[in-house]
Design a protein around this motif. Structure first.
Motif, PDB file in Angstrom:
ATOM      1  N   PHE A   1     -54.639 -37.662  25.522  1.00  0.00           N
ATOM      2  CA  PHE A   1     -53.293 -37.481  24.992  1.00  0.00           C
ATOM      3  C   PHE A   1     -52.266 -38.198  25.881  1.00  0.00           C
ATOM      4  O   PHE A   1     -51.344 -37.578  26.396  1.00  0.00           O
ATOM      5  CB  PHE A   1     -52.962 -35.988  24.896  1.00  0.00           C
ATOM      6  CG  PHE A   1     -53.999 -35.200  24.148  1.00  0.00           C
ATOM      7  CD1 PHE A   1     -54.130 -35.312  22.783  1.00  0.00           C
ATOM      8  CD2 PHE A   1     -54.864 -34.353  24.827  1.00  0.00           C
ATOM      9  CE1 PHE A   1     -55.094 -34.601  22.094  1.00  0.00           C
ATOM     10  CE2 PHE A   1     -55.832 -33.636  24.159  1.00  0.00           C
ATOM     11  CZ  PHE A   1     -55.951 -33.763  22.782  1.00  0.00           C
TER      12      PHE A   1
ATOM     13  N   LEU B   1     -48.324 -37.909  25.052  1.00  0.00           N
ATOM     14  CA  LEU B   1     -47.619 -36.648  25.239  1.00  0.00           C
ATOM     15  C   LEU B   1     -47.200 -36.501  26.698  1.00  0.00           C
ATOM     16  O   LEU B   1     -47.780 -37.117  27.587  1.00  0.00           O
ATOM     17  CB  LEU B   1     -48.508 -35.474  24.838  1.00  0.00           C
ATOM     18  CG  LEU B   1     -48.992 -35.444  23.385  1.00  0.00           C
ATOM     19  CD1 LEU B   1     -49.953 -34.291  23.183  1.00  0.00           C
ATOM     20  CD2 LEU B   1     -47.824 -35.334  22.432  1.00  0.00           C
TER      21      LEU B   1
ATOM     22  N   GLY C   1     -49.799 -32.401  27.181  1.00  0.00           N
ATOM     23  CA  GLY C   1     -51.160 -32.933  27.052  1.00  0.00           C
ATOM     24  C   GLY C   1     -52.195 -31.991  27.643  1.00  0.00           C
ATOM     25  O   GLY C   1     -53.279 -31.810  27.085  1.00  0.00           O
TER      26      GLY C   1
ATOM     27  N   VAL D   1     -52.583 -29.039  25.217  1.00  0.00           N
ATOM     28  CA  VAL D   1     -53.367 -29.425  24.051  1.00  0.00           C
ATOM     29  C   VAL D   1     -54.844 -29.547  24.420  1.00  0.00           C
ATOM     30  O   VAL D   1     -55.726 -29.111  23.664  1.00  0.00           O
ATOM     31  CB  VAL D   1     -52.823 -30.739  23.444  1.00  0.00           C
ATOM     32  CG1 VAL D   1     -53.734 -31.263  22.353  1.00  0.00           C
ATOM     33  CG2 VAL D   1     -51.425 -30.521  22.891  1.00  0.00           C
ATOM     34  N   SER D   2     -55.152 -30.123  25.586  1.00  0.00           N
ATOM     35  CA  SER D   2     -56.560 -30.253  25.979  1.00  0.00           C
ATOM     36  C   SER D   2     -57.180 -28.888  26.248  1.00  0.00           C
ATOM     37  O   SER D   2     -58.351 -28.651  25.915  1.00  0.00           O
ATOM     38  CB  SER D   2     -56.701 -31.168  27.192  1.00  0.00           C
ATOM     39  OG  SER D   2     -56.137 -30.583  28.346  1.00  0.00           O
TER      40      SER D   2
END
Length: 156
Positions: free
Chosen positions: A47, A50, A55, A58-59
């Motif tokens: 990502f 971002l 990021g 999200v990960s």
């Protein structure tokens, strides 16, 4: 080596316990490695567009999705195993995993050298407050150890 017909019930229980223990150790090792990689690496690698904090969230969210997905997958695979056979289900699940892994590995992205350079710029701290600059490029004497593109958001 003894065949299944010549094993005593105690030997069968012991072998089952050993197999289950080894499987659980490998599974939790895999989860630990993936969790560490999700927290430290995947945000920048998968990502890059971002902000680093987003990021990373999200990960870690992709890591969290695995916990409810595993029992659902076990339910579906168990049903398929009963219907079409365990060997066919194993081959099907390995094929799906292989295709997904290949899709991740072949996605279009910038060269490794550019990604490493971007990660170094993002993670490298500014060592002297007098040299810190905002996003517009103007000097920011009040900045303290800001990181790359997030300097304007992370520093006072």
């Amino acid at each position: 080596m003894a065949t299944a017909a010549t094993l005593t019930p105690e030997q069968i229980r012991r072998r089952s316990l050993q197999s289950g223990t080894i499987g659980a150790i490998v599974e939790w090792y895999e989860y630990t490695i993936y969790g560490v990689a999700a927290a430290l690496v995947f945000g920048h690698l998968f990502f890059p567009d971002l902000a680093p904090g987003i990021g990373q969230i999200v990960s870690l969210a992709t890591f969290g999705v695995g916990f409810p997905a595993r029992p659902i997958g076990a339910f579906v695979a168990g049903h398929l195993g009963d219907r079409i056979g365990r060997k066919s289900t194993l081959i099907l699940t390995l094929s799906i995993t292989t295709v997904a892994t290949a899709a991740i590995g072949t996605r279009r992205r910038e060269p490794l050298r550019a990604r490493v350079a971007a990660a170094e710029r993002t993670l490298a701290p500014v060592t002297h407050p007098a040299t810190a600059r905002s996003r517009t490029g103007t000097p920011r004497p009040e900045a303290r150890y800001c990181a790359g593109r997030d300097a304007a958001m992370m520093c006072p």
